[in-house]
Design a protein around this motif. Structure first.
Motif, PDB file in Angstrom:
ATOM      1  N   MET A   1      -0.360  10.520  -5.996  1.00 33.58           N
ATOM      2  CA  MET A   1      -0.555  11.606  -7.361  1.00 33.58           C
ATOM      3  C   MET A   1      -0.491  12.947  -6.948  1.00 33.58           C
ATOM      4  O   MET A   1      -1.671  13.257  -6.566  1.00 33.58           O
ATOM      5  CB  MET A   1      -1.107  10.877  -8.407  1.00 33.58           C
ATOM      6  CG  MET A   1      -0.938  11.373  -9.757  1.00 33.58           C
ATOM      7  SD  MET A   1      -1.874  10.625 -11.083  1.00 33.58           S
ATOM      8  CE  MET A   1      -1.564   8.993 -10.957  1.00 33.58           C
ATOM      9  N   PRO A   2       0.551  13.621  -7.667  1.00 35.86           N
ATOM     10  CA  PRO A   2       0.359  15.030  -7.463  1.00 35.86           C
ATOM     11  C   PRO A   2      -0.571  15.487  -8.503  1.00 35.86           C
ATOM     12  O   PRO A   2      -1.016  15.091  -9.321  1.00 35.86           O
ATOM     13  CB  PRO A   2       1.827  15.576  -7.923  1.00 35.86           C
ATOM     14  CG  PRO A   2       2.737  14.341  -7.847  1.00 35.86           C
ATOM     15  CD  PRO A   2       1.870  13.244  -8.052  1.00 35.86           C
ATOM     16  N   PRO A   3      -1.453  16.651  -8.060  1.00 37.65           N
ATOM     17  CA  PRO A   3      -2.542  17.145  -8.775  1.00 37.65           C
ATOM     18  C   PRO A   3      -2.172  17.628 -10.330  1.00 37.65           C
ATOM     19  O   PRO A   3      -2.991  17.530 -11.123  1.00 37.65           O
ATOM     20  CB  PRO A   3      -2.980  18.430  -7.978  1.00 37.65           C
ATOM     21  CG  PRO A   3      -2.609  18.377  -6.535  1.00 37.65           C
ATOM     22  CD  PRO A   3      -1.194  17.448  -6.663  1.00 37.65           C
ATOM     23  N   GLY A   4      -0.933  18.190 -10.501  1.00 37.71           N
ATOM     24  CA  GLY A   4      -0.485  18.547 -11.423  1.00 37.71           C
ATOM     25  C   GLY A   4      -0.340  17.447 -12.582  1.00 37.71           C
ATOM     26  O   GLY A   4      -0.787  17.345 -13.599  1.00 37.71           O
ATOM     27  N   ARG A   5       0.087  16.241 -12.028  1.00 35.69           N
ATOM     28  CA  ARG A   5       0.424  15.095 -12.858  1.00 35.69           C
ATOM     29  C   ARG A   5      -1.079  14.434 -13.238  1.00 35.69           C
ATOM     30  O   ARG A   5      -1.426  14.188 -14.555  1.00 35.69           O
ATOM     31  CB  ARG A   5       0.968  14.072 -12.334  1.00 35.69           C
ATOM     32  CG  ARG A   5       1.481  12.821 -13.104  1.00 35.69           C
ATOM     33  CD  ARG A   5       2.409  11.875 -12.401  1.00 35.69           C
ATOM     34  NE  ARG A   5       3.366  11.339 -13.287  1.00 35.69           N
ATOM     35  CZ  ARG A   5       4.299  10.611 -12.854  1.00 35.69           C
ATOM     36  NH1 ARG A   5       4.369   9.869 -11.672  1.00 35.69           N
ATOM     37  NH2 ARG A   5       5.152  10.097 -13.698  1.00 35.69           N
ATOM     38  N   ARG A  68       2.220   6.061 -15.590  1.00 36.62           N
ATOM     39  CA  ARG A  68       2.938   6.010 -13.995  1.00 36.62           C
ATOM     40  C   ARG A  68       4.478   6.026 -13.946  1.00 36.62           C
ATOM     41  O   ARG A  68       4.837   6.041 -12.844  1.00 36.62           O
ATOM     42  CB  ARG A  68       2.057   4.814 -13.677  1.00 36.62           C
ATOM     43  CG  ARG A  68       1.445   4.682 -12.377  1.00 36.62           C
ATOM     44  CD  ARG A  68       0.602   3.419 -11.788  1.00 36.62           C
ATOM     45  NE  ARG A  68      -0.522   3.161 -12.778  1.00 36.62           N
ATOM     46  CZ  ARG A  68      -0.909   1.942 -13.142  1.00 36.62           C
ATOM     47  NH1 ARG A  68      -0.320   0.933 -12.682  1.00 36.62           N
ATOM     48  NH2 ARG A  68      -1.925   1.869 -13.863  1.00 36.62           N
TER      49      ARG A  68
END
Length: 69
Positions: A1-5, A68
């Protein structure tokens, strides 16, 4: 999962937790659902919010499932 999300999800969870702590006492049914266990005796009191815990768990699971997707 990307850090921004991940940061967005954590932010939403923190906002919801803050709202619950701030206005949780003003929701009359919260903590008093039919499935909550409450035993009160003369010098003993026991309370276990089973139905409330299940409802909060269901709502959080739905929230995480939506994020998700």
């Amino acid at each position: 999962m990307p850090p921004g999300r991940l940061l967005i999800i954590l932010g939403v969870v923190l906002i919801l937790a803050g709202l619950l702590l701030t206005y949780g006492g003003r929701i009359p049914w919260l903590g008093k659902l039919p499935g909550d266990i409450r035993i009160e005796r003369e010098n003993f009191s026991f309370y276990f919010p089973l139905a409330t815990s299940l409802l909060v768990s269901l709502l959080l699971s739905l929230l995480f499932w939506l994020f998700r997707r």
